[in-house]
Structures are given as C-alpha cells and as structure tokens.
Motif scaffolding. Structure first.
Motif: not given
Length: 524
Positions: A77, A81, A159-162, A200-201, A203-204, A207-208
């Motif tokens: 991630i 980023n 923030e990452m959805g965890c 969640p990580l 999934e993030k 999305e990226m």
C-alpha cells in the motif's frame, strides 16, 4: 489467530539450492553464523541456469513485495501510494499468511483509547516492557521505533478500513496483556481476528489496482555485479512448500524487493537445526506455509541472519487439539482472571500475566500439561462455546469432580482455589504478584470449567538483520542495495521472546516503512 493445520512441515527439500559445500555448511550452522559467503553461486539461477547479467526477465515491476500478511500488505500500500509500480506475491493459495489467522490484538502507546480510560503510558515504558520480555537481547532502536509509531500506525489502520473489537458503548477497548506493565493492547474481535486487518488492507490494494498474486513462491534473489538486488526467481503455481513445483518465472524489480515472508515455525527440519528440542512432538500454531526458503534465499544473497535459535512457544495452547485451534481464544482471555495449576500438585506455579517465555517455561518445567480452572461466574470474554464444542474444555459440577477428571489432588486443588479467591477479593496476588483486574470474580460457584495447557511453537524471533529503514544488512552490517524486510522475516527485533500483541504493531509499522523506502530507491 494462526491456522488450525495438523502436521508440521516436512521442511525444505535437501535437493534444492545447496550447490556447494561452503554454502551448505553455512546454512547448516545458520543459528551460529547466519550468512553465506559471496561465492558467485548466488548468481546462478536455479530456474534458468543463467547469470544475472544475461537472465531473460519474464515480468517487471518497480517494487516486488513477497508475502501478503500484515507487513506485505502494508508495504505494498505504501509503495503504491508513493507512486511505485507494485507487484505483491504470496506462496500460498490464499491471502494473509499467518496474519489472517492471528488474534490481531495490537499494542499501541498513547492511543485515544488509553486517553479515554485515563491511562498514562510512554514510549519508554513500552520499550522497557519489550526489553524485559526479550531478555534485553532486542534491537532497542527498533523497539523504540515501533513504540513511537504505534499510535499513528493504528490510526492509519482504521483509515484503511481495518476494524477492531468494540465495547458496550461501541468503542475500541483495552485488554491487560501478559508482560505489559500498562494497559495498551487494543483488542481485535474474536470473530475474524487478524483477517479484520488483512481483509481490508487487501481490499484497499485492490482499489489501488494491485492484486495479490497467489501460489507464487520466492526461491532466489537476483543480484547484479554490484550486489544490488534487481529481482527474484519465483515458482508460479507452486504447490505447498515444494520449491521444485510450479513454473520458474524471473521477475525484475527495478527499485527493490521487500521480504515480508514471515517465520519458519512449520519448517521442522530447519527449526530442529536451530533448537533440537522442537521436534515433531511439539505442535505449531502457524499456517503450513511458514517455512524457511525465503530466509535461505536472503542468506545466499549475503544477508546476516540473527537470533534464529530463539523460537517462541505460545503457552496458552491445548494439547487436545492440533495447530492453533480454538484454545487461545478462550484460555488467553481467562489468564487475567483464572489460575493455571500444576496437575501433580494442584498448585499455581506462575504469574499468568507474565510474558510468554516465562509462562511457557513454567509449564514446561512441570513436565506435563497444566490445568486452567475457572467457573461460570468468574469467566471472562468469549470462546467458551467453541472450546466446549472442540472438546478441549470440560464442565464440572464441583472442584472435586474437576480434580478427579484431571487426576489432581482434590484437597490441594480446593485449598489453592480458596487461596486464589482471597487474592481476587483483596486485589493482591501474594504469591506471584499478578495484577488482579477490578472486575475479577472469585471462583466459587458451579459450573466450573477446566482446560489443559501445553505450549506450541508460535513465533520465530530470528530472521535477517535490518536497520531502521528496513534495509537488509550483510555480514559487515552494510545494507544490501534494494533489499528490504519487515515483520517476522526480520530478526533481532524482539530479542529472546516477543511481547504479546506487539507483532501486529511491528509488522504494520515496519511494513509501511519498508514500502516507503523501497519506492524511494532509484531505478536500476
């Protein structure tokens, strides 16, 4: 929590990679020497037989992340980023490694959860607790970095959805984890555990635009003539831990490679070379992919390996189930409130909230599984139903019935429980100085519950030596260009024994750093 698989890995094939007596001897003595000399054989690709200078690359990226647990996902991630073209590979057929099966609790210093509870903490106190658990063999600078960045990293995970477990008011809550002098562990939900972070990580990442590529096993790091790591040989479609399975693929990484490959707890052959006591009679909590081929690849590339013979045993495991199972979801929570008793004497022999090494050593010294006893009134947390279904926890109408079942001296057991109850009432453990929680209840009303405890291999403190930028160091303590490592793949951080709930913190903090630093490398 870690996977419930049944058998320890048979280990890495002896037929692979050992292409010279010097390297073979070094690997055999890895716990002592921890390095491989630069003989030139590291430039010979097992997949192609070609040298690094003329290898035919099949794929290319800027940052190659190996492993999809906490560290790998965080690294990918952050590298993405930072603008890097990222590829993340995973040897198993599922995402998450051990992290997806972990309890997922996270030690955090200076959190808003502590502030809400009026708890004062400090980086120094956090570091001190880690050093005490690690017998002062830890990399203290690494410990300080983890403590300093723990809160910002936990906030980042949110923030990452965890997601994290919530109390009755819908707020994250703290648990009195063994070995911590201050309440700082933010609890993960029993329903999901570490997958509430890895899910969640991943999934993030999706999305990226980055997908975890499964069944791709690292078998060799590729270096140029200057020693810079410029890529890797992986086995596409690898089967389990077989380094000769699958199709060899050469992946060029123009900025760097991040090793987030975890430990080697399931590698029976390798762990026996580090600690001969840990034979196939000692179970392991790890998922079946926790083997040593990536550590060997790093050593062949010149990396220093440290602390490989310090292997942590998790004390609150049940010998009546295989692998991680469901015991720790129940027994770990009860440790704050219930006594652990020697079966032969019926007496306590340890502070149940000490660090994992001291707890495990105390159980092992009795020579047989110990017994944790509580009652319905005094019970804490969740997990009883699953423990009962698994057949590891049993219900009794009286302490006498429990004593008979476990073949314990009934009078001694009754006396010890009565004594422990006075500690609960007075909030003072006169025998072992265990902190007694304010909401602890005396163990004096049926039904009573018992479970046997026996340690299992859980975490490898050993791995490659890294600096504060997560760069892998060679035998001269010089960074190997463009090679990074984080999480359990990095050795020496936790000393002799990792303090519970610090793994999540370590992996996320250093995974993020490794990804950031790899993305900042100049293109080869």
């Amino acid at each position: 929590m870690e996977d419930m698989h049944t058998n320890a890995s048979a280990g890495i094939s002896r037929r692979t990679f050992i292409s010279g007596s010097a390297i073979a001897g070094t690997l055999a003595a890895l716990g002592l020497a921890g390095c491989a000399p630069k003989t030139g054989t590291e430039k010979e690709m097992p997949a192609t037989g070609a040298s690094a200078s003329d290898i035919s690359w099949d794929e290319e990226c800027e940052v190659l992340v190996v492993g999809s647990g906490y560290s790998g996902l965080a690294a990918a991630i952050e590298a993405k980023n930072a603008g890097a073209d990222v590829k993340i590979i995973e040897k198993m057929n599922r995402v998450g490694g051990n992290s997806a099966f972990a309890a997922g609790d996270m030690a955090v210093c200076g959190s808003k959860v502590q502030a809400r509870e009026g708890i004062e903490d400090s980086v120094d106190a956090f570091v001190s607790d880690m050093l005490i658990a690690g017998l002062y063999l830890n990399d203290e600078d690494k410990c300080r970095l983890i403590a300093e960045k723990s809160n910002e990293t936990w906030e980042w995970s949110v923030e990452m959805g965890c997601t994290w477990d919530k109390d009755e008011n819908g707020e994250p809550w703290l648990y009195p984890y063994g070995g911590h002098s201050i309440m700082r562990t933010i609890c993960q939900s029993v329903d999901g555990g570490g997958s509430n972070v890895t899910g969640p990580l991943s999934e993030k990442l999706g999305e990226m635009g980055v997908s975890v590529e499964t069944e791709r096993m690292l078998v060799q790091l590729v270096q140029n003539d200057e020693g810079r790591v410029i890529g890797a040989i992986v086995r596409d479609g690898a089967s389990g831990n077989d380094v000769e399975s699958g199709k060899p693929v050469a992946i060029r990484a123009t900025k760097g490679v991040v090793l987030a490959t975890g430990g080697f707890g399931r590698d029976l052959e390798f762990r026996l070379a580090q600690d001969p006591r840990l034979d196939d009679t000692v179970d392991c909590t790890n998922q079946e992919g926790a083997t040593a081929e990536s550590l060997k690849a790093a050593v062949r590339a010149g990396a220093m390996a440290v602390h490989t013979d310090w292997i942590q045993l998790l004390p609150f495991m049940s010998p009546d189930e295989q692998g991680y199972g469901v015991a720790a979801f129940y027994t770990d929570g009860q440790a704050s409130y219930a006594p652990t008793l020697c079966r032969a004497t019926g007496r306590r022999m340890v502070n149940e909230l000490t660090d994992r090494k001291r707890y495990a050593d105390a159980i092992l010294e009795t020579g047989e599984p110990c017994v944790q006893i509580t009652c319905k009134k005094a019970m804490y947390g969740e997990g009883l139903e699953n423990a009962m279904k698994a057949g590891i926890t049993h219900e009794f109408n009286s302490l006498e019935e429990a004593a008979a079942f476990y073949d314990m001296p009934a009078d001694a057991l009754a006396d010890e429980i009565a004594r422990y109850n006075t500690f609960v009432t007075n909030k003072l453990d006169e025998d072992f100085e265990k902190p007694i929680p304010d909401d602890a209840q005396t163990i004096d009303e049926p039904p009573f519950y018992g479970v046997r405890l026996w340690p299992k291999v859980h975490h490898c403190m050993g791995g490659v030596k890294t600096d504060l930028d997560c760069r892998v160091l060679d035998m001269e303590l010089v960074p190997i260009p463009s090679l990074f490592a984080a999480g359990e793949a990095a050795g020496g951080v936790h000393g002799a024994c990792r303090l519970g709930s610090c793994a999540t913190t370590d992996c996320l903090v250093n995974g993020r750093i490794a990804g950031q630093k790899a993305a900042a490398e100049a293109v080869a």
